[in-house]
Design a protein around this motif. Sequence first.
Motif, PDB file in Angstrom:
ATOM      1  N   HIS A  49       0.843  -1.200   0.000  1.00 11.87           N
ATOM      2  CA  HIS A  49       0.000   0.000   0.000  1.00 11.87           C
ATOM      3  C   HIS A  49       0.873   1.243   0.000  1.00 11.87           C
ATOM      4  CE1 HIS A  49       0.790  -0.659   4.267  1.00 11.87           C
ATOM      5  NE2 HIS A  49       0.333   0.548   4.557  1.00 11.87           N
TER       6      HIS A  49
ATOM      7  N   HIS B 100       1.479   3.869   2.070  1.00  9.47           N
ATOM      8  CA  HIS B 100       2.083   4.594   3.197  1.00  9.47           C
ATOM      9  C   HIS B 100       3.598   4.641   3.071  1.00  9.47           C
ATOM     10  CE1 HIS B 100      -1.716   4.001   5.879  1.00  9.47           C
ATOM     11  NE2 HIS B 100      -1.808   5.045   5.088  1.00  9.47           N
TER      12      HIS B 100
ATOM     13  N   HIS C 222       6.153   1.917   3.625  1.00 10.01           N
ATOM     14  CA  HIS C 222       6.102   0.724   2.769  1.00 10.01           C
ATOM     15  C   HIS C 222       6.642   1.002   1.369  1.00 10.01           C
ATOM     16  CE1 HIS C 222       3.752  -1.690   5.682  1.00 10.01           C
ATOM     17  NE2 HIS C 222       3.550  -0.474   6.141  1.00 10.01           N
TER      18      HIS C 222
ATOM     19  N   HIS D  96      -7.411  -0.831   5.767  1.00 10.51           N
ATOM     20  CA  HIS D  96      -6.325   0.010   6.290  1.00 10.51           C
ATOM     21  C   HIS D  96      -6.158   1.220   5.379  1.00 10.51           C
ATOM     22  CE1 HIS D  96      -2.537   1.184   8.097  1.00 10.51           C
ATOM     23  NE2 HIS D  96      -1.922   1.042   6.958  1.00 10.51           N
TER      24      HIS D  96
ATOM     25  N   ASP E 137      -0.308  -4.067   6.086  1.00 13.20           N
ATOM     26  CA  ASP E 137      -0.923  -3.544   7.305  1.00 13.20           C
ATOM     27  C   ASP E 137      -2.398  -3.921   7.393  1.00 13.20           C
ATOM     28  OD1 ASP E 137       1.533  -2.465   7.744  1.00 13.20           O
ATOM     29  OD2 ASP E 137       0.912  -0.367   7.632  1.00 13.20           O
TER      30      ASP E 137
HETATM   31 ZN   LIG Z   1       0.204   1.470   6.553  1.00 13.29          ZN
END
Ligand SMILES: [Zn+2]
Length: 260
Positions: free
Chosen positions: A56, A58, A61, A115, A135
Amino acid sequence: MLIKRLYMNNPLRNYSYIIVCEDTQAAAVIDPFDADMILDCAKENGWQIEKIINTHEHFDHIQGNEAVVKATQAKIVAHVNAKDSIPNVDHLVTAGDTIQVGSSIELTALDTPGHTFAHLCLFSAQGTPRLFCGDTLFNAGAGNCYTGNANALYKTFSEQLFKLPLNTEVYPGHDYITNNLEFSLDREPDNEFAHQLLQEVSAQTPQTRMVTTLEIEGKMNAFFRLSNKQIINKLLESFPDISPSEEQVFVHLRKLRDKW
Ligand SMILES: [Zn+2]
């Protein structure tokens, strides 16, 4: 498939993974954080990184993407909804798409919102089933929903994760098992299995951490134990007006976990 789990040694306790096709030494990095650590490890072992897969968008990551691409020309794979939030994605994927690594690894992309709404889990069905879950699912816990939605995360768990084989190994994006087990035990103090496991993991380091399976999660992860009487009764003490459907239990457990 060879799996190298690398603990990133940062306050967020990230794990990055290198997965390697043992026939060709071609490799993919899942969620690169510390590019130097990842590149050094691949070089030492003679692995050729051909893909980066971001579960994802964020920052923790994706922050190693640029340096890994620069050093290896790896192609970036991410969720179709991440096209504006992850720079320079080469392959946008959606539910059911397969991602090939070398000649022997085939990962199936699961579209797992909750998430965030650009979140993939990666499932490998060959041999021992394995789930790289970013996550979405943590050992003994579930991802937060600050940039997502807890009802959507419940749906992801109930319609997808709960249906995977029980012997599926779980490879999450962070090392949170100790805290999460403490939360599970706060919700279900009579869970003897969770007590024992907490003792076991307290003697481990993030580097030596056990790999759980979905069967183990089912025994100690509160977010898998949504019809457990003790969990429901304790939850009703905090939220007396809810109807304790599995979805409401999940959503309100997540609320409590936010403040844990
Ligand atoms: Zn995350």
